[in-house]
Design a protein around this motif. Structure first.
Motif, short mmCIF file in Angstrom:
data_model
loop_
_atom_site.label_atom_id
_atom_site.label_comp_id
_atom_site.label_asym_id
_atom_site.label_seq_id
_atom_site.Cartn_x
_atom_site.Cartn_y
_atom_site.Cartn_z
N ASN A 6 21.45 133.80 -49.06
CA ASN A 6 21.63 135.23 -49.23
C ASN A 6 21.08 135.62 -50.61
N PRO A 7 20.07 136.47 -50.68
CA PRO A 7 19.47 136.79 -51.97
C PRO A 7 20.35 137.68 -52.86
N THR A 8 21.40 138.26 -52.31
CA THR A 8 22.25 139.11 -53.13
C THR A 8 23.35 138.33 -53.84
N ILE A 9 23.59 137.10 -53.43
CA ILE A 9 24.59 136.26 -54.08
C ILE A 9 23.88 135.35 -55.07
N PRO A 10 24.29 135.37 -56.35
CA PRO A 10 23.61 134.52 -57.33
C PRO A 10 23.84 133.04 -57.06
N ALA A 11 22.89 132.24 -57.45
CA ALA A 11 22.99 130.80 -57.27
C ALA A 11 24.00 130.23 -58.27
N ALA A 12 24.42 129.01 -58.02
CA ALA A 12 25.43 128.36 -58.86
C ALA A 12 24.92 128.17 -60.29
N ASP A 13 23.65 127.84 -60.45
CA ASP A 13 23.13 127.62 -61.80
C ASP A 13 23.08 128.93 -62.59
N THR A 14 22.84 130.04 -61.91
CA THR A 14 22.85 131.34 -62.58
C THR A 14 24.26 131.69 -63.05
N LEU A 15 25.25 131.41 -62.23
CA LEU A 15 26.63 131.65 -62.63
C LEU A 15 27.04 130.76 -63.78
N LEU A 16 26.62 129.51 -63.77
CA LEU A 16 26.96 128.58 -64.85
C LEU A 16 26.36 129.03 -66.18
N VAL A 17 25.09 129.40 -66.17
CA VAL A 17 24.43 129.84 -67.40
C VAL A 17 25.06 131.14 -67.90
N SER A 18 25.37 132.04 -67.00
CA SER A 18 26.01 133.30 -67.39
C SER A 18 27.40 133.06 -67.97
#
Length: 76
Positions: A6-18
């Motif tokens: 799903n392109p609207t849900i951020p990936a796990a690595d994006t959440l980790l970096v954020s």
């Protein structure tokens, strides 16, 4: 073409970096506020610690908080 993600849900690595960026920002804000309110350091030391916090985003706030804690405990 469609891999099922799903392109609207951020990936796990994006959440980790954020999350890491948010923690570092909160640590910096906490150190700067504590530095501004502390009477245990002089104006020159305050400027030096502020620059240290801004130049070294991880080590700077941690060292500043440790230094302020030790100085304030000695003054009491």
């Amino acid at each position: 073409m469609n891999d099922g993600a799903n392109p609207t849900i951020p990936a796990a690595d994006t959440l980790l970096v954020s999350g890491i960026a948010a923690v570092l920002l909160l640590l910096l804000v906490w150190a700067v506020i504590r530095l501004a309110r502390s009477s245990a350091v002089t104006a020159g030391e305050r400027l030096g610690l502020l620059l240290f916090c801004l130049i070294f985003p991880v080590l700077g706030p941690i060292c500043t908080l440790v230094i302020l804690t030790r100085r304030e405990s000695v003054r009491r």
